[in-house]
Structures are given as C-alpha cells and as structure tokens.
Design a protein around this motif. Structure first.
Motif, PDB file in Angstrom:
ATOM      1  N   TYR A 199       0.851  -1.200   0.000  1.00 33.39           N
ATOM      2  CA  TYR A 199       0.000   0.000   0.000  1.00 33.39           C
ATOM      3  C   TYR A 199       0.878   1.238   0.000  1.00 33.39           C
ATOM      4  N   ASN A 200       1.824   1.293   0.909  1.00 32.83           N
ATOM      5  CA  ASN A 200       2.686   2.470   1.031  1.00 32.83           C
ATOM      6  C   ASN A 200       3.662   2.613  -0.125  1.00 32.83           C
ATOM      7  N   ALA A 201       3.998   1.518  -0.790  1.00 33.21           N
ATOM      8  CA  ALA A 201       4.889   1.570  -1.952  1.00 33.21           C
ATOM      9  C   ALA A 201       4.129   1.961  -3.222  1.00 33.21           C
ATOM     10  N   ARG A 202       2.815   2.083  -3.110  1.00 32.99           N
ATOM     11  CA  ARG A 202       1.963   2.411  -4.268  1.00 32.99           C
ATOM     12  C   ARG A 202       2.098   1.346  -5.348  1.00 32.99           C
ATOM     13  N   TRP A 258      -3.985   7.201  -3.025  1.00 35.27           N
ATOM     14  CA  TRP A 258      -2.562   7.471  -3.205  1.00 35.27           C
ATOM     15  C   TRP A 258      -2.330   8.875  -3.766  1.00 35.27           C
ATOM     16  N   ALA A 259      -3.277   9.390  -4.516  1.00 33.97           N
ATOM     17  CA  ALA A 259      -3.143  10.747  -5.059  1.00 33.97           C
ATOM     18  C   ALA A 259      -3.133  11.799  -3.955  1.00 33.97           C
ATOM     19  N   ILE A 260      -3.745  11.493  -2.807  1.00 37.15           N
ATOM     20  CA  ILE A 260      -3.721  12.428  -1.675  1.00 37.15           C
ATOM     21  C   ILE A 260      -2.657  12.013  -0.652  1.00 37.15           C
ATOM     22  N   ASP A 261      -1.732  11.161  -1.096  1.00 35.24           N
ATOM     23  CA  ASP A 261      -0.605  10.697  -0.287  1.00 35.24           C
ATOM     24  C   ASP A 261      -1.034   9.963   0.986  1.00 35.24           C
ATOM     25  N   ASP A 262      -2.036   9.100   0.848  1.00 34.17           N
ATOM     26  CA  ASP A 262      -2.509   8.288   1.978  1.00 34.17           C
ATOM     27  C   ASP A 262      -1.428   7.284   2.360  1.00 34.17           C
ATOM     28  N   ARG A 263      -1.059   7.274   3.625  1.00 37.55           N
ATOM     29  CA  ARG A 263      -0.034   6.370   4.165  1.00 37.55           C
ATOM     30  C   ARG A 263      -0.591   5.634   5.372  1.00 37.55           C
ATOM     31  N   LEU A 264      -0.260   4.361   5.473  1.00 37.01           N
ATOM     32  CA  LEU A 264      -0.677   3.533   6.606  1.00 37.01           C
ATOM     33  C   LEU A 264       0.560   3.019   7.329  1.00 37.01           C
ATOM     34  N   SER A 265       0.496   2.942   8.641  1.00 39.03           N
ATOM     35  CA  SER A 265       1.590   2.314   9.385  1.00 39.03           C
ATOM     36  C   SER A 265       1.010   1.469  10.510  1.00 39.03           C
ATOM     37  N   ASN A 289      -8.626 -14.156  10.367  1.00 33.39           N
ATOM     38  CA  ASN A 289      -8.815 -12.735  10.082  1.00 33.39           C
ATOM     39  C   ASN A 289      -8.047 -11.868  11.076  1.00 33.39           C
ATOM     40  N   PRO A 290      -6.744 -11.689  10.817  1.00 37.00           N
ATOM     41  CA  PRO A 290      -5.962 -10.840  11.713  1.00 37.00           C
ATOM     42  C   PRO A 290      -6.488  -9.405  11.735  1.00 37.00           C
ATOM     43  N   THR A 291      -6.520  -8.841  12.928  1.00 39.41           N
ATOM     44  CA  THR A 291      -6.917  -7.453  13.101  1.00 39.41           C
ATOM     45  C   THR A 291      -5.696  -6.670  13.547  1.00 39.41           C
ATOM     46  N   VAL A 292      -5.473  -5.544  12.894  1.00 44.85           N
ATOM     47  CA  VAL A 292      -4.271  -4.747  13.120  1.00 44.85           C
ATOM     48  C   VAL A 292      -4.674  -3.318  13.469  1.00 44.85           C
ATOM     49  N   GLU A 293      -4.054  -2.794  14.505  1.00 43.80           N
ATOM     50  CA  GLU A 293      -4.231  -1.376  14.837  1.00 43.80           C
ATOM     51  C   GLU A 293      -3.230  -0.604  13.989  1.00 43.80           C
ATOM     52  N   PHE A 294      -3.694   0.492  13.373  1.00 41.76           N
ATOM     53  CA  PHE A 294      -2.802   1.242  12.480  1.00 41.76           C
ATOM     54  C   PHE A 294      -3.025   2.736  12.628  1.00 41.76           C
ATOM     55  N   SER A 295      -2.087   3.493  12.083  1.00 44.86           N
ATOM     56  CA  SER A 295      -2.270   4.938  11.960  1.00 44.86           C
ATOM     57  C   SER A 295      -2.240   5.271  10.478  1.00 44.86           C
ATOM     58  N   ARG A 296      -2.894   6.364  10.138  1.00 40.81           N
ATOM     59  CA  ARG A 296      -3.040   6.764   8.745  1.00 40.81           C
ATOM     60  C   ARG A 296      -2.812   8.261   8.651  1.00 40.81           C
ATOM     61  N   SER A 297      -2.166   8.672   7.564  1.00 41.66           N
ATOM     62  CA  SER A 297      -2.006  10.100   7.314  1.00 41.66           C
ATOM     63  C   SER A 297      -2.236  10.376   5.832  1.00 41.66           C
ATOM     64  N   PHE A 298      -2.924  11.472   5.561  1.00 46.25           N
ATOM     65  CA  PHE A 298      -3.140  11.941   4.194  1.00 46.25           C
ATOM     66  C   PHE A 298      -3.448  13.423   4.255  1.00 46.25           C
ATOM     67  N   SER A 299      -3.027  14.138   3.238  1.00 44.71           N
ATOM     68  CA  SER A 299      -3.141  15.595   3.232  1.00 44.71           C
ATOM     69  C   SER A 299      -2.596  16.118   4.554  1.00 44.71           C
ATOM     70  N   THR A 300      -3.404  16.781   5.347  1.00 39.54           N
ATOM     71  CA  THR A 300      -2.952  17.247   6.669  1.00 39.54           C
ATOM     72  C   THR A 300      -3.663  16.486   7.784  1.00 39.54           C
ATOM     73  N   VAL A 301      -4.308  15.396   7.460  1.00 33.67           N
ATOM     74  CA  VAL A 301      -5.111  14.621   8.408  1.00 33.67           C
ATOM     75  C   VAL A 301      -4.286  13.491   9.013  1.00 33.67           C
ATOM     76  N   ARG A 302      -4.477  13.256  10.312  1.00 30.41           N
ATOM     77  CA  ARG A 302      -3.862  12.128  11.020  1.00 30.41           C
ATOM     78  C   ARG A 302      -4.989  11.335  11.663  1.00 30.41           C
ATOM     79  N   GLN A 303      -5.000  10.025  11.420  1.00 32.81           N
ATOM     80  CA  GLN A 303      -6.046   9.168  11.961  1.00 32.81           C
ATOM     81  C   GLN A 303      -5.441   7.923  12.594  1.00 32.81           C
TER      82      GLN A 303
END
Length: 167
Positions: free
Chosen positions: A57-60, A106-113, A130-144
């Motif tokens: 995902y992060n490598a596009r 990806w056009a808005i530079d969405d990144r997952l970690s 069905n593994p469940t993973v806690e993640f953080s996400r960033s795109f534009s100026t948003v952090r989730q």
C-alpha cells in the motif's frame, strides 16, 4: 571436477534462498516464511499478508497489492469486499473499483503504518483467519488511527474491513 560440482551446488543453494515476489500458487516446497503462497492461512502466512498489505500500500504497488487478494475463487471463497472508512465510507466489491479507489487514496498521499499487530495462532481457517491490526493513517494534513481486519482464505485475502478516525 569436485570443485566445479561444489560451486554449482553452492549457486543452486544460493539461488533457492533468493526471495520471490510471487504471492500466488507455487509448486515449490518453500518454508512458510518465504513469499511463495502457502495454501492455508497459517500463522506465518497471516503475518506475511499483514506486512505485505501495509508495505505494498505504502509503496503504491498496485499490482503487488492486488496480488494479495483471491480474485479467482468461486463465490463465497474468493474476494468479497474491501471496506474503508477514512471519514467517508467506501464499499468496493471488484478489482476495477478497488484499483480506482486506491489510485485516489494514493493521489492524496494516503499512508498507513502498523501500530500494533499481534501474533496469530496456528490452525485458523476461513472465516476465522482474520488478523486485526491497529494502524495509523495520514493523508493531506489529516492524522487518523484505526483498525483493519484482513480476512484470509486459501492463503490470500478475500475481504478487508478498515475504519479510522481523526486523532
């Protein structure tokens, strides 16, 4: 003669240790930690799918990302859906719509970690693999932050349920 044979054997061993980019079926008897397909959702395979989901995902890497999914299994065993809610819910049910959606993210530079990915027990099978993973996400100026559930069947993903909210 012996020296040539030893060099040849060493090259064969070295070549067999090189990682493969394939995530689809393989006839080789590779160990579970390799990138070749493992026909079930073993602990090692679930770990691999989680890591590759985020890495590709992060490598596009659209082709690599889509290769993690089981597109060819018959109904009920193959790809079902990809649900993402980064503030606006999206339910995608086919390869073309998922590809379009990913390109837009990806056009808005969405990144997952990965924030927290546990270990996965052996012996899980569909629909419980069905593994469940806690993640953080960033795109534009948003952090989730959020969670993603990856559903595995026959060694590949068949569904994704992802939700994240602003921190």
């Amino acid at each position: 003669m012996i020296r040539a044979w030893a060099v040849s054997a060493a090259l064969v061993v070295f070549a067999s240790c090189a990682p493969s980019a394939s995530v689809t079926s393989s006839n080789s008897a590779a160990p579970p930690t390799s990138t070749t397909e493992i026909p079930r959702c073993s602990s090692a395979r679930l770990t691999f799918l989680v890591e590759q989901f985020f890495a590709r995902y992060n490598a596009r890497d659209l082709d690599g990302f889509l290769a993690l999914f089981n597109w060819s299994a018959p109904a009920g065993g193959g790809f079902g859906s990809y649900f993402d809610n980064p503030g606006q819910p999206q339910q995608l049910s086919d390869r073309a719509s998922l590809s379009t959606y990913l390109r837009g993210r990806w056009a808005i530079d969405d990144r997952l970690s990965i924030a927290d990915a546990g270990s996965y027990p052996e012996g899980l099978s569909y629909p419980n693999a069905n593994p469940t993973v806690e993640f953080s996400r960033s795109f534009s100026t948003v952090r989730q932050s959020g969670n993603v559930k990856l559903v595995c069947n026959s060694g590949l993903l068949v569904a994704v349920v992802m939700s994240s909210t602003q921190r």
